[in-house]
Every structure is written in C-alpha cells, then in structure tokens.
Design a protein around this motif. Structure first.
Motif, PDB file in Angstrom:
ATOM      1  N   VAL A   1      -0.621  -3.307  -8.683  1.00  0.00           N
ATOM      2  CA  VAL A   1      -1.543  -2.606  -9.589  1.00  0.00           C
ATOM      3  C   VAL A   1      -0.817  -2.364 -10.908  1.00  0.00           C
ATOM      4  O   VAL A   1       0.407  -2.427 -10.964  1.00  0.00           O
ATOM      5  CB  VAL A   1      -2.007  -1.247  -9.008  1.00  0.00           C
ATOM      6  N   VAL A   2      -1.597  -2.037 -11.955  1.00  0.00           N
ATOM      7  CA  VAL A   2      -0.984  -1.833 -13.270  1.00  0.00           C
ATOM      8  C   VAL A   2      -0.750  -0.342 -13.493  1.00  0.00           C
ATOM      9  O   VAL A   2      -1.660   0.471 -13.319  1.00  0.00           O
ATOM     10  CB  VAL A   2      -1.926  -2.373 -14.376  1.00  0.00           C
ATOM     11  N   ALA A   3       0.475   0.029 -13.892  1.00  0.00           N
ATOM     12  CA  ALA A   3       0.774   1.435 -14.152  1.00  0.00           C
ATOM     13  C   ALA A   3       0.814   1.685 -15.658  1.00  0.00           C
ATOM     14  O   ALA A   3       1.266   0.839 -16.427  1.00  0.00           O
ATOM     15  CB  ALA A   3       2.120   1.801 -13.535  1.00  0.00           C
ATOM     16  N   VAL A   4       0.319   2.863 -16.059  1.00  0.00           N
ATOM     17  CA  VAL A   4       0.301   3.188 -17.494  1.00  0.00           C
ATOM     18  C   VAL A   4       1.545   3.974 -17.897  1.00  0.00           C
ATOM     19  O   VAL A   4       1.754   4.259 -19.071  1.00  0.00           O
ATOM     20  CB  VAL A   4      -0.964   4.002 -17.880  1.00  0.00           C
ATOM     21  N   GLY A   5       2.363   4.373 -16.938  1.00  0.00           N
ATOM     22  CA  GLY A   5       3.580   5.132 -17.252  1.00  0.00           C
ATOM     23  C   GLY A   5       3.340   6.627 -17.179  1.00  0.00           C
ATOM     24  O   GLY A   5       2.193   7.088 -17.218  1.00  0.00           O
ATOM     25  N   ARG A   6       4.438   7.371 -17.025  1.00  0.00           N
ATOM     26  CA  ARG A   6       4.336   8.828 -16.913  1.00  0.00           C
ATOM     27  C   ARG A   6       4.137   9.457 -18.276  1.00  0.00           C
ATOM     28  O   ARG A   6       4.730   9.020 -19.255  1.00  0.00           O
ATOM     29  CB  ARG A   6       5.633   9.394 -16.337  1.00  0.00           C
TER      30      ARG A   6
ATOM     31  N   ASN B   1       5.284   6.058   4.692  1.00  0.00           N
ATOM     32  CA  ASN B   1       4.716   5.778   3.378  1.00  0.00           C
ATOM     33  C   ASN B   1       5.869   5.668   2.386  1.00  0.00           C
ATOM     34  O   ASN B   1       6.785   6.501   2.411  1.00  0.00           O
ATOM     35  CB  ASN B   1       3.792   6.941   2.976  1.00  0.00           C
ATOM     36  N   ALA B   2       5.843   4.640   1.516  1.00  0.00           N
ATOM     37  CA  ALA B   2       6.976   4.450   0.596  1.00  0.00           C
ATOM     38  C   ALA B   2       7.141   5.649  -0.346  1.00  0.00           C
ATOM     39  O   ALA B   2       8.249   6.015  -0.711  1.00  0.00           O
ATOM     40  CB  ALA B   2       6.769   3.170  -0.209  1.00  0.00           C
ATOM     41  N   ASN B   3       6.045   6.282  -0.721  1.00  0.00           N
ATOM     42  CA  ASN B   3       6.044   7.439  -1.634  1.00  0.00           C
ATOM     43  C   ASN B   3       6.769   7.137  -2.943  1.00  0.00           C
ATOM     44  O   ASN B   3       7.480   7.989  -3.480  1.00  0.00           O
ATOM     45  CB  ASN B   3       6.647   8.671  -0.945  1.00  0.00           C
ATOM     46  N   ALA B   4       6.567   5.918  -3.459  1.00  0.00           N
ATOM     47  CA  ALA B   4       7.168   5.543  -4.739  1.00  0.00           C
ATOM     48  C   ALA B   4       6.125   5.578  -5.853  1.00  0.00           C
ATOM     49  O   ALA B   4       6.474   5.519  -7.033  1.00  0.00           O
ATOM     50  CB  ALA B   4       7.762   4.142  -4.640  1.00  0.00           C
TER      51      ALA B   4
ATOM     52  N   ALA C   1       0.644   6.249 -12.678  1.00  0.00           N
ATOM     53  CA  ALA C   1       1.775   6.530 -13.566  1.00  0.00           C
ATOM     54  C   ALA C   1       2.939   5.645 -13.147  1.00  0.00           C
ATOM     55  O   ALA C   1       3.688   5.138 -13.972  1.00  0.00           O
ATOM     56  CB  ALA C   1       2.165   7.995 -13.467  1.00  0.00           C
ATOM     57  N   GLU C   2       3.094   5.494 -11.840  1.00  0.00           N
ATOM     58  CA  GLU C   2       4.105   4.589 -11.294  1.00  0.00           C
ATOM     59  C   GLU C   2       3.474   3.830 -10.145  1.00  0.00           C
ATOM     60  O   GLU C   2       2.808   4.431  -9.296  1.00  0.00           O
ATOM     61  CB  GLU C   2       5.322   5.377 -10.804  1.00  0.00           C
ATOM     62  N   ALA C   3       3.687   2.515 -10.120  1.00  0.00           N
ATOM     63  CA  ALA C   3       2.983   1.683  -9.136  1.00  0.00           C
ATOM     64  C   ALA C   3       3.797   1.445  -7.875  1.00  0.00           C
ATOM     65  O   ALA C   3       3.270   0.930  -6.898  1.00  0.00           O
ATOM     66  CB  ALA C   3       2.637   0.340  -9.771  1.00  0.00           C
ATOM     67  N   GLY C   4       5.087   1.820  -7.879  1.00  0.00           N
ATOM     68  CA  GLY C   4       5.921   1.443  -6.731  1.00  0.00           C
ATOM     69  C   GLY C   4       5.911  -0.072  -6.615  1.00  0.00           C
ATOM     70  O   GLY C   4       6.041  -0.783  -7.609  1.00  0.00           O
TER      71      GLY C   4
ATOM     72  N   LEU D   1       0.895  -1.160   0.000  1.00  0.00           N
ATOM     73  CA  LEU D   1       0.000   0.000   0.000  1.00  0.00           C
ATOM     74  C   LEU D   1       0.932   1.208   0.000  1.00  0.00           C
ATOM     75  O   LEU D   1       1.900   1.249   0.772  1.00  0.00           O
ATOM     76  CB  LEU D   1      -0.891   0.012   1.248  1.00  0.00           C
ATOM     77  N   ASP D   2       0.636   2.184  -0.849  1.00  0.00           N
ATOM     78  CA  ASP D   2       1.553   3.320  -1.006  1.00  0.00           C
ATOM     79  C   ASP D   2       0.748   4.508  -1.540  1.00  0.00           C
ATOM     80  O   ASP D   2       0.275   4.480  -2.676  1.00  0.00           O
ATOM     81  CB  ASP D   2       2.668   2.903  -1.996  1.00  0.00           C
ATOM     82  N   VAL D   3       0.581   5.525  -0.709  1.00  0.00           N
ATOM     83  CA  VAL D   3      -0.260   6.663  -1.108  1.00  0.00           C
ATOM     84  C   VAL D   3       0.581   7.646  -1.932  1.00  0.00           C
ATOM     85  O   VAL D   3       1.581   8.169  -1.438  1.00  0.00           O
ATOM     86  CB  VAL D   3      -0.833   7.375   0.141  1.00  0.00           C
TER      87      VAL D   3
END
Ligand code: B12
Length: 597
Positions: A557-562, A533-536, A550-553, A523-525
């Motif tokens: 979950v699936v990230a679409v990229g920046r 919080n990892a903040n990644a 944009a980034e999942a850390g 879990l990462d907000v």
C-alpha cells in the motif's frame, strides 16, 4: 553482558489488563505515556491470565504493576488478581495500581474504588480523571540502573496444512431467516437496523429482545455475549450469575442451550431473526450453543476475533474457526441455515485505513465460503470521513460481486466503533452519518450505537431510541443504492484488491494464505499488539479527514508519511478523538480552554 546496549536509571513498569478484557487502545496509549516519562515498560497485551501476570512479576521484578481495564469486569477480575498477588510472599509488597472503567455503572463505578483499595491495590484511578494522578505517581517512582538488551524476536507460527476446499454449493443456496428478512426489507427499500445489545440475565435479555421486536423500526434482534464467555471462561460467568454480579453481556454457554432456546421462544421468528454476537478467537463451543439454541445468525472471523481480541495464536484461531464454520455448513446442509457475518471491516474499532478493512472483510467471507457456509454478510465500520467511507462500502460490494458471487450475501455498516462523542447530540450526529453511509454505499443492514456509548452499556430504552432514530433517518434519506457498484473503481477498491490478491497468491487455502500473509507482514493491522501481527504499520488522518497510511510496514500500500509530532501519546489521543471533536462541536470551545489552560 553480551548483547546489552544501554545503561540508564529508570524504573520498570509492567503494564497489563485483566483476563477477560480485550480492549487494546488503553494499553497502547498508556505504554506511550509511560515511555515518555523515561521508564521501561513491558506491555503484556490483552486478555492476560492471572498466572501470566504473576509469573512476569516474579521473573521481571517490576517496580510498578499497572492494570488497565475498561470492559466493565475490572472490579471482579481485579479483586481476584490482587488477592493472588497479595497472598504470594514474593509479591505482597509490589506497588500495584488499577485504572480505567472499573464496572458497568458509568459514573457509579466510583463505588468500586474503596473495595478495590481494601482488596490490596495501592491506588485505584477511575476513568480519564486518573491520568494526572498517575503521571505524578510515575514521576515519583524510584529509578534504578537497568540494562536494555536487544529486542526480542518473536517466533512466528508455522502455517497450517491446507484444509479441504469447501463443497460446491447449489445455485440459489438456502438463505435462512436472517438473510431472507434482510432481502425482503431491501426489496421494499428499507434499511434493517440492529442493536449491539447484551445483558447477563435471561429476564433482562428477553425484555431487551421484546422491546426491539416491538419498536418502530425494521429491526432484527441481537444477543451480545459477555467477556468471560468470549475467552471461554464459563466458570467465571457461572460464578458471577450465581452471585448476581452484573455481566457485560449474555453468557450463552453458562446459561445452556435449553435456557437460551426458552428465552428465544415466541420472540424469534421469520419477522424477527436474532443474531448472536460474541468476539471469540475460539468460537466452537459458542457456535454449538448458537445451533442448539436455534438462533438465526452469528458473526466474527478468524482474524478479526483473534488479533484485536485475544492472545490466542493466529494459527489456533484459524483452525478453530475452520471447524466452527464447517459446523455451520453441516447444519445448513441439514436445513438449519445460520447466517455468518464477517467482523473484518471493524479491526480495533478505529484507525485502520479502509483498504485493509475491506480486504479483511472479503478475505474472511472467502474463508467462510471455502468451508461451505452458504449465506454471509460483509461488514464495514464507519471511520473518519463520509466521502472515503462511501468509497469503501462500494468497493466492498464490488469485491463481493467479483469474488463471492455464488453465495447469498449482503453488506452491513457499523456506526463508528471507536472513541465515541460524549454528548447525546454528538452521538446522534454520528449515528445519522452512518445511516447516510449505509444508504449511499448501498448497504442493507446497519448496526447502531447509542448516546451511552462513551460512558456505559446502554439501557434497553436507549437502544430502542437509537433504532427508531436510525430507521426514521433512513426513511428520509430514501433508498439511494448506487445503480452500478461495478463503477466503484476507486482508490479504496484498488488498495483492497491489491491486499486480497497478494494474500490469495500465497495459498489455495484461504486460512493458510491468511497465516502466511500476516507472517510476511503483507497484512498488518496498525497498532495491534498481538504477537502474530507485525505491528509495523501506522495510520494518520489527512486534512480531508481521510484515514491514510502513515507507515505501510511491508504491505503493498502507499504511505503518505507521518505528520509533525506523530507517534507520541498526545498525538495518538488526538487521532483517537477525531470523531469526538468532529461530532461534539458544542464542546470544542471547552476542549480548547482545557488545552490552553
Ligand atoms: C474501541 C472500543 C472497542 C473495540 C476494542 C478494540 C480493541 N481491541 O481495543 C471493540 C469494538 C472490539 C470493542 C469490544 C467490546 N467492548 Co468496547 N469500546 C470501545 C470504545 C468505543 C473506545 C475505547 C477506546 O479506544 N478508548 C481510547 C482509549 C485510549 O481510552 P480508554 O480506553 O477510555 O482509556 C482512557 C481512560 O479510561 C484511562 N485509563 C484506562 N486505563 C487506565 C489505567 C490507569 C492506571 C489510568 C491512570 C488511566 C486509565 O486512560 C485512557 C485515556 O484517557 C469504548 C467506548 C468509548 N470510550 O467511546 C467501548 C467500551 C469500552 N466497550 C465496552 C464493552 C462492554 C465492550 C464489549 C465487552 C462488548 C460490546 N459492547 O461489544 C466488547 C468486548 C471486549 C472484551 N472482550 O473485553 C464498554 C465498557 C462498558 C463499561 N465499562 O461500562 C464501552 C464503554 C462501550 C459501551 N458503552 O458499552 N470495544
């Protein structure tokens, strides 16, 4: 020096807010802005005690201290802080600037500028207008060679030992006044509407509750607490009351239970339940006051009132929320049911993708249930797309049905909690869309915002008008509850379910599972500066207006990229103001001129 990697000529800028202020986006934005000018920044995060700021100034020796504050207490806390800095011979000559929303007077905050300069600030930069001047100040800063060491590694807390599982609840557990009122309204096809109202004095607060009770809407009352009470600084709340200074909410502990009980007397009853809203990572004293004052409901959660709102270690918040929830459970067993709403669906107000909001709301609901709370509501805050938000609210209801079927519960939608449109029309469009979301998603209660949101704390009249508007729109929309929330097998549901399952797999105790999940970055907000919080993770808004990763850390979950240009201060502001542009359409031509000028 071992470990040093770079030598550069740049200034050191220490960035902080004041002790009572939990707003974070201003700090995230300013950090980016300062870094882009090439200076070194140390960002102390939210709710920073004066002593921490003084210590950092003495040890890190910045060239500039920047104080950013928007909660309305800046002129009070700022004056106290600068007094301490200027009376310390080591720090008396440090350059210090303060900016943001410095009081609760909106445009009238300009009145605080002179007294803050007299108190010792080198510059006082009110609201957005100060950014240009600030950039000039940064470019004039003397640069000095500095050594950049390796990144600091933050020590994560050890998980707490498992708390005992909550008691088995009898079927048809008691609901209490808030949940019964909401259930009656839902049975009649009515949406319950609620303000986020809070004033400092008993007279103002009572007048506000009376006006809400008397308005033409199916409304419940709210007592929102002030920022000093949120952080347990009841002494500052008492001093402000004694001096007649404006507070940004009702200081329930400073007023005391007898005064609060008398204030609610004759207003709160079966037809007008009252919820106390706070924002505290350590809510035990507040919960005691809620019970002693006889209020019907309160809200929050161990994650949602810790990570975005405080610098309290998550482990301490989980433990305090545990005993606080158990306090409510014990009161319920004695016949006083205080309804408890999760705030997990509202993390940081904006730019948190719906899958995580839904997951956190459900996890906080499970945490309350495990501690024996018999009546809860699960929240979700409107984001950037009605279509995606409807998926989220139906997913939230489905997860509630699947995982919390043995307790009383309902669903709450919040009108957008992020950067708000500035025009009344834009504000009402936003509110209207949130009513539609509540209806299409099948939520029973809606927490509204007013056209004052972007500027200052709303008046009683502005709150009443927003409630009556929301009620009227809900009546027009009709009760469009989806027939089968079980059919909500959508992408938000799938993502939220993955996050919930990954967390619950870590421990039988939900509190411990939450600690382990944040520790592992499962879990990462996004953007959240809290040390636990990892903040990644990062968010982005796609062409449909859907909020995506944009980034999942390290989250499943699936990230679409920046996207192009992402990551800088300007891009962040553009994402933060997405709804402002979407709803304040009349201002678009002027905004364009500003950009191209
Ligand atoms: C998001 C938000 C929240 C989130 C915060 C999440 C988080 N941890 O960050 C949540 C929902 C949790 C929240 C809670 C509260 N909030 Co709030 N929040 C907002 C909101 C909607 C957007 C703020 C934002 O993200 N802005 C984006 C950033 C980038 O912009 P900014 O903060 O405005 O800063 C800009 C300028 O002010 C300037 N600036 C800021 N600092 C500095 C410093 C310098 C040196 C310079 C040059 C410039 C500068 O630069 C920035 C870019 O232009 C605003 C209203 C709005 N603007 O629409 C209210 C608002 C700031 N909140 C407010 C209040 C009162 C609260 C609460 C105290 C009570 C409540 N109503 O619930 C609580 C508790 C917070 C606490 N303990 O202090 C008030 C403040 C009232 C006032 N000053 O008159 C506002 C204006 C809403 C309102 N109308 O009532 N909030």
């Amino acid at each position: 020096m071992e470990g040093d990697v770079l030598i550069r000529a740049r200034a050191r800028v220490l960035l902080s807010t004041v002790s009572s202020d939990a707003h974070m986006w201003n700090l995230v934005f300013l950090q980016s802005l300062i870094e882009e000018t090439g200076h070194e920044v140390r960002n102390l995060g939210v709710c920073v005690p004066d002593e921490v700021i003084l210590r950092e100034c003495r040890t890190w020796r910045p060239d500039l201290l920047v104080i950013s504050t928007v909660n309305g207490h800046g002129h009070l806390d700022g004056r106290r802080l600068i007094g301490k800095l200027r009376s310390d011979p080591e720090l008396a000559g440090l350059r210090v600037v303060i900016g943001g929303k410095l009081g609760v007077l909106g445009a009238g905050n300009i009145a605080h500028v002179e007294s803050l300069v007299r108190a010792g600030f080198d510059a006082v930069l009110e609201a957005d207008a100060g950014v240009e001047q600030f950039l000039q100040m940064l470019s004039d800063l003397p640069r000095r060679p500095s050594l950049t060491g390796p990144a600091q590694v933050h020590e994560l807390p050890e998980p707490v030992t498992a708390a005992p599982a909550g008691p088995a609840l009898p079927p048809g557990a008691p609901r209490g006044r808030m949940a019964s009122f909401v259930a009656r309204a839902a049975a009649e096809g009515r949406l319950v509407v609620q303000p986020r109202m809070g004033f400092g004095t008993v007279a103002q607060m009572r007048a506000g509750l009376e006006a809400v009770r008397g308005c033409r809407a199916r409304a419940v009352g709210t007592v929102t607490l002030d920022s000093y009470t949120r952080v347990g600084d009841h002494e500052s709340a008492r001093r402000s009351l004694a001096r007649g200074a404006d507070l940004n909410g009702f200081p329930i502990v400073a007023h005391g239970a007898a005064v609060t009980r008398a204030m609610l007397d004759g207003i709160q009853d079966d037809d007008f339940p009252v919820q106390v809203r706070h924002g505290s990572a350590l809510p035990y004293d507040i919960f005691r006051s809620v019970l002693d004052a006889g209020a019907d409901a309160t809200e929050g959660g161990p994650v949602s009132y810790c990570l975005p709102y405080s610098r309290v270690p998550l482990r301490e918040a989980v433990s305090d929320w545990s005993r606080s929830a158990e306090l409510l459970a014990a009161a319920a067993a004695d016949g006083h049911v205080v309804h408890l709403e999760t705030f997990g669906g509202c993390m940081l107000g904006q730019l948190c993708p719906p899958g995580l909001l839904v997951a956190l709301s459900v996890l906080e609901g499970l945490f309350f249930r495990q501690r024996g709370v018999p009546s809860v509501s699960l929240s979700y805050a409107q984001q950037t797309s009605l279509e995606q938000d409807v998926l989220a609210v139906t997913a939230l209801r489905r997860l509630g049905d699947e995982l919390l079927s043995d307790i009383d519960r309902h669903t709450v939608v919040y009108t957008y909690m992020g950067v708000f449109p500035r025009t009344p029309v834009g504000a009402y469009r936003t509110l209207e869309e949130s009513v539609r979301l509540a209806r299409l998603g099948g939520a029973e209660r809606l927490i509204v915002k007013t056209p004052a949101e972007a500027h200052r704390i709303p008046t009683i009249t502005e709150n009443v008008e927003a409630l009556e508007f929301a009620d009227a729109v809900a009546a027009l929309e009709g009760p469009r509850f989806p027939a089968d929330p079980g059919g909500s097998d959508n992408e938000v549901y799938a993502e939220a379910r993955r996050l919930v399952d990954a967390t619950l797999a870590l421990s039988d105790d939900v509190g411990t599972a939450l600690l382990r999940a944040f520790r592992a970055g499962l879990l990462d907000v996004p953007y959240c500066l809290h040390a636990d919080n990892a903040n990644a993770a990062r968010a982005t808004i796609d062409h449909r207006g859907f909020l995506q990763w944009a980034e999942a850390g390290r989250m499943p979950v699936v990230a679409v990229g920046r996207g192009h240009g992402s990551g800088n201060a300007q891009h962040l502001l553009e994402m933060l103001s997405y709804n402002e542009r979407r709803f304040d359409r009349e201002l678009l031509p002027a905004m364009r001129t500003e950009v191209t000028a």
